[in-house]
Design a protein around this motif. Structure first.
Motif, PDB file in Angstrom:
ATOM      1  N   SER A  46     -19.058  42.092 -30.969  1.00 25.28           N
ATOM      2  CA  SER A  46     -19.144  42.958 -32.151  1.00 25.28           C
ATOM      3  C   SER A  46     -19.837  42.217 -33.284  1.00 25.28           C
ATOM      4  CB  SER A  46     -17.753  43.388 -32.617  1.00 25.28           C
ATOM      5  OG  SER A  46     -17.151  44.210 -31.658  1.00 25.28           O
ATOM      6  N   VAL A  47     -20.667  42.931 -34.017  1.00 14.90           N
ATOM      7  CA  VAL A  47     -21.329  42.364 -35.195  1.00 14.90           C
ATOM      8  C   VAL A  47     -21.281  43.373 -36.336  1.00 14.90           C
ATOM      9  CG1 VAL A  47     -22.882  40.805 -33.959  1.00 14.90           C
ATOM     10  CG2 VAL A  47     -23.622  43.124 -34.456  1.00 14.90           C
ATOM     11  N   ARG A  48     -21.279  42.847 -37.549  1.00 19.52           N
ATOM     12  CA  ARG A  48     -21.316  43.680 -38.757  1.00 19.52           C
ATOM     13  C   ARG A  48     -22.739  43.656 -39.283  1.00 19.52           C
ATOM     14  NH1 ARG A  48     -19.722  42.699 -44.647  1.00 19.52           N
ATOM     15  NH2 ARG A  48     -18.987  44.732 -45.372  1.00 19.52           N
ATOM     16  N   LYS A  49     -23.315  44.830 -39.481  1.00 21.77           N
ATOM     17  CA  LYS A  49     -24.690  44.970 -39.958  1.00 21.77           C
ATOM     18  C   LYS A  49     -24.720  45.978 -41.100  1.00 21.77           C
ATOM     19  CE  LYS A  49     -26.966  42.282 -37.194  1.00 21.77           C
ATOM     20  NZ  LYS A  49     -27.772  41.198 -37.734  1.00 21.77           N
ATOM     21  N   LYS A  50     -25.907  46.132 -41.703  1.00 19.10           N
ATOM     22  CA  LYS A  50     -26.045  47.102 -42.794  1.00 19.10           C
ATOM     23  C   LYS A  50     -27.420  47.754 -42.767  1.00 19.10           C
ATOM     24  CE  LYS A  50     -28.046  44.124 -46.286  1.00 19.10           C
ATOM     25  NZ  LYS A  50     -28.003  43.615 -47.635  1.00 19.10           N
ATOM     26  N   ILE A  51     -27.460  48.932 -43.332  1.00 19.53           N
ATOM     27  CA  ILE A  51     -28.713  49.569 -43.710  1.00 19.53           C
ATOM     28  C   ILE A  51     -28.612  49.800 -45.213  1.00 19.53           C
ATOM     29  CG2 ILE A  51     -29.212  50.653 -41.489  1.00 19.53           C
ATOM     30  CD1 ILE A  51     -28.073  53.273 -42.591  1.00 19.53           C
ATOM     31  N   THR A  52     -29.735  49.867 -45.875  1.00 20.21           N
ATOM     32  CA  THR A  52     -29.733  50.106 -47.323  1.00 20.21           C
ATOM     33  C   THR A  52     -30.311  51.488 -47.592  1.00 20.21           C
ATOM     34  OG1 THR A  52     -29.982  47.750 -47.746  1.00 20.21           O
ATOM     35  CG2 THR A  52     -30.499  49.243 -49.558  1.00 20.21           C
ATOM     36  N   VAL A  53     -29.511  52.317 -48.251  1.00 18.01           N
ATOM     37  CA  VAL A  53     -29.916  53.668 -48.620  1.00 18.01           C
ATOM     38  C   VAL A  53     -30.538  53.590 -50.014  1.00 18.01           C
ATOM     39  CG1 VAL A  53     -29.096  56.010 -49.065  1.00 18.01           C
ATOM     40  CG2 VAL A  53     -28.063  54.648 -47.229  1.00 18.01           C
ATOM     41  N   ILE A  54     -31.765  54.076 -50.135  1.00 12.18           N
ATOM     42  CA  ILE A  54     -32.503  53.990 -51.395  1.00 12.18           C
ATOM     43  C   ILE A  54     -32.709  55.395 -51.948  1.00 12.18           C
ATOM     44  CG2 ILE A  54     -34.651  53.224 -52.481  1.00 12.18           C
ATOM     45  CD1 ILE A  54     -34.898  51.241 -50.054  1.00 12.18           C
ATOM     46  N   ASN A  55     -32.348  55.577 -53.221  1.00 15.43           N
ATOM     47  CA  ASN A  55     -32.546  56.862 -53.896  1.00 15.43           C
ATOM     48  C   ASN A  55     -33.690  56.717 -54.900  1.00 15.43           C
ATOM     49  OD1 ASN A  55     -32.465  59.273 -55.228  1.00 15.43           O
ATOM     50  ND2 ASN A  55     -30.377  59.075 -55.988  1.00 15.43           N
ATOM     51  N   ASP A  56     -34.881  57.107 -54.496  1.00 15.39           N
ATOM     52  CA  ASP A  56     -36.047  57.092 -55.384  1.00 15.39           C
ATOM     53  C   ASP A  56     -36.221  58.417 -56.123  1.00 15.39           C
ATOM     54  OD1 ASP A  56     -36.816  54.497 -55.041  1.00 15.39           O
ATOM     55  OD2 ASP A  56     -38.377  54.918 -53.564  1.00 15.39           O
ATOM     56  N   ASN A  57     -35.194  59.252 -56.086  1.00 18.45           N
ATOM     57  CA  ASN A  57     -35.252  60.550 -56.754  1.00 18.45           C
ATOM     58  C   ASN A  57     -34.809  60.413 -58.210  1.00 18.45           C
ATOM     59  OD1 ASN A  57     -35.782  62.429 -54.355  1.00 18.45           O
ATOM     60  ND2 ASN A  57     -34.121  61.120 -53.651  1.00 18.45           N
ATOM     61  N   ASP A  58     -35.045  61.452 -58.982  1.00 17.28           N
ATOM     62  CA  ASP A  58     -34.651  61.477 -60.392  1.00 17.28           C
ATOM     63  C   ASP A  58     -33.240  62.019 -60.585  1.00 17.28           C
ATOM     64  OD1 ASP A  58     -37.129  60.491 -61.134  1.00 17.28           O
ATOM     65  OD2 ASP A  58     -37.992  62.487 -61.348  1.00 17.28           O
ATOM     66  N   VAL A  59     -32.571  62.326 -59.485  1.00 19.80           N
ATOM     67  CA  VAL A  59     -31.230  62.911 -59.554  1.00 19.80           C
ATOM     68  C   VAL A  59     -30.281  62.150 -58.645  1.00 19.80           C
ATOM     69  CG1 VAL A  59     -32.042  65.244 -60.115  1.00 19.80           C
ATOM     70  CG2 VAL A  59     -31.744  64.582 -57.731  1.00 19.80           C
ATOM     71  N   LEU A  60     -29.005  62.293 -58.896  1.00 18.45           N
ATOM     72  CA  LEU A  60     -27.948  61.738 -58.073  1.00 18.45           C
ATOM     73  C   LEU A  60     -28.021  62.352 -56.677  1.00 18.45           C
ATOM     74  CD1 LEU A  60     -24.543  60.815 -58.920  1.00 18.45           C
ATOM     75  CD2 LEU A  60     -24.575  62.988 -57.745  1.00 18.45           C
ATOM     76  N   MET A  61     -27.775  61.549 -55.648  1.00 22.76           N
ATOM     77  CA  MET A  61     -27.819  62.049 -54.271  1.00 22.76           C
ATOM     78  C   MET A  61     -26.487  61.820 -53.578  1.00 22.76           C
ATOM     79  SD  MET A  61     -30.923  63.192 -53.950  1.00 22.76           S
ATOM     80  CE  MET A  61     -31.137  63.433 -52.217  1.00 22.76           C
ATOM     81  N   ASN A  62     -26.017  62.837 -52.873  1.00 32.02           N
ATOM     82  CA  ASN A  62     -24.857  62.694 -51.995  1.00 32.02           C
ATOM     83  C   ASN A  62     -25.384  62.238 -50.643  1.00 32.02           C
ATOM     84  OD1 ASN A  62     -22.735  63.593 -53.706  1.00 32.02           O
ATOM     85  ND2 ASN A  62     -23.492  65.672 -53.459  1.00 32.02           N
ATOM     86  N   ILE A  63     -24.759  61.219 -50.085  1.00 34.37           N
ATOM     87  CA  ILE A  63     -25.194  60.660 -48.813  1.00 34.37           C
ATOM     88  C   ILE A  63     -24.101  60.868 -47.773  1.00 34.37           C
ATOM     89  CG2 ILE A  63     -25.949  58.558 -47.615  1.00 34.37           C
ATOM     90  CD1 ILE A  63     -27.860  59.481 -49.884  1.00 34.37           C
ATOM     91  N   GLU A  64     -24.499  61.380 -46.600  1.00 33.99           N
ATOM     92  CA  GLU A  64     -23.587  61.546 -45.468  1.00 33.99           C
ATOM     93  C   GLU A  64     -24.140  60.751 -44.303  1.00 33.99           C
ATOM     94  OE1 GLU A  64     -22.535  65.627 -44.431  1.00 33.99           O
ATOM     95  OE2 GLU A  64     -23.217  66.209 -46.434  1.00 33.99           O
ATOM     96  N   LEU A  65     -23.271  59.972 -43.655  1.00 33.78           N
ATOM     97  CA  LEU A  65     -23.667  59.167 -42.501  1.00 33.78           C
ATOM     98  C   LEU A  65     -22.944  59.658 -41.252  1.00 33.78           C
ATOM     99  CD1 LEU A  65     -23.309  55.624 -44.137  1.00 33.78           C
ATOM    100  CD2 LEU A  65     -25.391  56.971 -43.914  1.00 33.78           C
ATOM    101  N   THR A  66     -23.682  59.770 -40.157  1.00 36.55           N
ATOM    102  CA  THR A  66     -23.100  60.097 -38.856  1.00 36.55           C
ATOM    103  C   THR A  66     -23.745  59.195 -37.809  1.00 36.55           C
ATOM    104  OG1 THR A  66     -24.714  61.859 -38.473  1.00 36.55           O
ATOM    105  CG2 THR A  66     -22.592  62.514 -39.432  1.00 36.55           C
ATOM    106  N   VAL A  67     -23.094  59.078 -36.668  1.00 43.56           N
ATOM    107  CA  VAL A  67     -23.575  58.224 -35.593  1.00 43.56           C
ATOM    108  C   VAL A  67     -23.872  59.084 -34.368  1.00 43.56           C
ATOM    109  CG1 VAL A  67     -22.971  56.288 -34.091  1.00 43.56           C
ATOM    110  CG2 VAL A  67     -22.201  56.299 -36.465  1.00 43.56           C
TER     111      VAL A  67
END
Length: 144
Positions: A46-67
């Motif tokens: 097992s390993v712990r990893k990450k992705i970086t979610v970037i919001n280049d929009n002018d508004v707040l963004m709701n983020i949903e993650l699924t596998v």
């Protein structure tokens, strides 16, 4: 004269309508850092990893993650949803466990960006994770 006034009224209406339609249709931009990974792991490692979610929009963004994919049941998201402010970025951590047997698997972390407010717009991206599991005495070669 009547036709001319009607034509002018129609043109004004179309110009105003097209402006209103353009303002309400908000463009959503989605960006990920770490969107493609190749991991070489031992069986059941097992390993712990990450992705970086970037919001280049002018508004707040709701983020949903699924596998999804081959290791869907072996990827544990630390968070499956969060908010990213305009112009900000957030790391999304997960733990992935290699399968018991040697081989290559492909899984995805699906990221859905949704605007808030009356005019909800969404766009999605996927981070692709390839896990190459080698068994004892087995060498796996991959062309990078």
């Amino acid at each position: 004269m009547m036709k001319r006034n009607l034509l002018i009224g129609l043109v004004v209406f179309l110009v105003i309508f097209s402006f209103v339609a353009e303002v309400s249709a908000q463009k959503v931009v989605a960006k990920l850092q770490g969107g493609r990974m190749i991991l070489r792991l031992e069986p059941e490692e097992s390993v712990r990893k990450k992705i970086t979610v970037i919001n280049d929009n002018d508004v707040l963004m709701n983020i949903e993650l699924t596998v999804s994919g081959d290791l869907e049941g072996d990827i544990e998201l630390e968070e499956d949803g969060f908010v990213v402010e305009a112009g900000e970025r957030k790391d999304a951590y997960f733990i992935i466990k290699a399968p018991k047997s040697a081989g290559t698997t492909e899984s995805k972390i699906n990221v859905k960006y949704t605007t808030t407010g009356e005019d909800e717009n969404s766009v999605g991206l996927a981070a692709v994770i390839i896990v190459i599991t080698s068994g004892e005495g087995l060498d796996v070669e991959v062309d990078d």
